[in-house]
Every structure is written in structure tokens, then in C-alpha cells.
Design a protein around this motif. Sequence first.
Motif, mmCIF file in Angstrom:
data_model
loop_
_atom_site.group_PDB
_atom_site.id
_atom_site.type_symbol
_atom_site.label_atom_id
_atom_site.label_comp_id
_atom_site.label_asym_id
_atom_site.label_seq_id
_atom_site.Cartn_x
_atom_site.Cartn_y
_atom_site.Cartn_z
ATOM 1 N N PRO A 62 0.706 -1.240 0.027
ATOM 2 C CA PRO A 62 -0.122 -0.009 -0.004
ATOM 3 C C PRO A 62 1.011 1.118 -0.039
ATOM 4 O O PRO A 62 1.838 1.096 0.479
ATOM 5 N N SER A 64 0.653 5.838 0.097
ATOM 6 C CA SER A 64 -0.271 6.990 0.205
ATOM 7 C C SER A 64 -0.359 7.630 -1.126
ATOM 8 O O SER A 64 0.470 7.378 -2.099
ATOM 9 N N GLN A 87 -11.184 3.004 -7.713
ATOM 10 C CA GLN A 87 -11.952 2.217 -6.845
ATOM 11 C C GLN A 87 -13.266 2.111 -7.134
ATOM 12 O O GLN A 87 -13.869 1.201 -6.999
ATOM 13 N N THR A 93 -8.669 0.080 -3.159
ATOM 14 C CA THR A 93 -9.380 0.405 -1.725
ATOM 15 C C THR A 93 -8.416 1.482 -1.114
ATOM 16 O O THR A 93 -7.101 1.420 -1.280
ATOM 17 N N ARG A 94 -9.049 2.563 -0.644
ATOM 18 C CA ARG A 94 -8.237 3.464 0.168
ATOM 19 C C ARG A 94 -8.838 3.369 1.594
ATOM 20 O O ARG A 94 -9.926 3.736 2.019
ATOM 21 N N ASP A 95 -7.846 3.121 2.419
ATOM 22 C CA ASP A 95 -8.062 2.656 3.749
ATOM 23 C C ASP A 95 -7.406 3.926 4.776
ATOM 24 O O ASP A 95 -6.272 4.388 4.366
ATOM 25 N N ARG A 96 -7.857 4.326 5.853
ATOM 26 C CA ARG A 96 -7.184 5.115 6.806
ATOM 27 C C ARG A 96 -5.730 4.575 7.159
ATOM 28 O O ARG A 96 -5.712 3.052 7.332
ATOM 29 N N ASP A 97 -4.786 5.025 7.180
ATOM 30 C CA ASP A 97 -3.463 4.658 7.432
ATOM 31 C C ASP A 97 -3.018 4.661 8.876
ATOM 32 O O ASP A 97 -3.077 5.725 9.438
ATOM 33 N N PRO A 98 -3.162 3.371 9.386
ATOM 34 C CA PRO A 98 -3.211 3.499 10.942
ATOM 35 C C PRO A 98 -1.744 4.006 11.441
ATOM 36 O O PRO A 98 -1.592 4.492 12.718
ATOM 37 N N VAL A 106 -4.551 8.307 4.150
ATOM 38 C CA VAL A 106 -4.864 6.958 3.649
ATOM 39 C C VAL A 106 -3.951 6.589 2.798
ATOM 40 O O VAL A 106 -3.080 6.781 2.716
ATOM 41 N N VAL A 108 -3.492 3.356 -0.215
ATOM 42 C CA VAL A 108 -4.047 2.893 -1.153
ATOM 43 C C VAL A 108 -3.582 1.623 -1.585
ATOM 44 O O VAL A 108 -2.276 1.281 -1.751
ATOM 45 N N ARG A 109 -4.554 0.417 -1.866
ATOM 46 C CA ARG A 109 -3.981 -0.820 -1.689
ATOM 47 C C ARG A 109 -4.925 -1.463 -2.894
ATOM 48 O O ARG A 109 -6.077 -1.242 -3.093
#
Length: 165
Positions: A62, A64, A87, A93-98, A106, A108-109
Motif C-alpha cells: 500500500p 499514500s 476505486q 481500496t483507500r483505507d485509513r493509514d493507521p 489514507v 491505497v492498496r
Amino acid sequence: MDIVASAGADTARRRRRLTTTIKDSLRELSNQLSLLNHHVGAHLELKDIDLDCLEVIARYGPLSPSSLARRAGLHPATMTGILDRLQRGGWITRDRDPEATDRRAVAVRALRDRNSELFRLYSRMNTSMDQICAGYTTAELELLADFLHRTTHAGRDATDKLAGD
């Protein structure tokens, strides 16, 4: 001495011709792969740049959006539209980056759900590559792999320098 000098000149001429042939072949390969990717993208209803970005995400993700823009050589502002299309198509998918300090960040993966479509569209090329490689010895394949790796590195360096100008 004339025979030795003549042989040396012939060798130098042959080497220059081979080097030119290799460069010409690499340019033609680049054109053919661009055409192949264009047709693959058309079958998938993806723009060329979308397919390029999907490849970068699949290979290095993933990521950014700003990292993706840097790797793809694009302005960060253009990423929103590209990522929106990918998407919507079910490619990413774009997920919050923990791990990010900014809660809005976010990652991107690539999603694997549609990989079979990509594999199907590239299958002829992959089969051809397997057949070509089968005709080489292990030592020859190692030489080719080294050449391609070094050529890719040279291309990356040239791109980075040009982008910095």
C-alpha cells in the motif's frame, strides 16, 4: 599489423551495430508493450494512466496517494480522479493509514478480486515470454535478467534526472 588493425576495426563496427540494434529493439519493445497495455486498459475500461497507477499500487503498495504520485511521475492533484476511477472499478481500496500521524491520511492498496481479468488479458504475452525463455540456458537467462535490471535502472536514473530539470 594491418590485419590486426582491420580486425579491431571490424570488431568495433560490429559492436556499434549490435548496440544500435539493441537500443532499437528496446524502443520497439517499449512501443509494443505500450500498445498491449493500451488494449488491456481498453478491455477493462481503464485509461492508460489508470492501468499504470494500478501496476505501481500492486507492485509497491500500500501507498499514500502522494507516494503513488511520486512513483508514477504525476502531479498529486491528478491522483484523486485516477484513484476515484480505480476505486469505482473495484481495483483498489483507500483505507485509513493507521501508522500516519494525520488521521486523514489514507493508504491505497490493490484489490485482488479482478486479477483474473488482468491475467487473462496478459496470458498470450506471458505464454510467449515463457516459450522464449525456455530457449535459453540458465546462464543466458541470468545474463538477460542482469541486462534488463541494469537497463531499467538506467531508465529510472534518466527519468529522475529529467524530472529534476
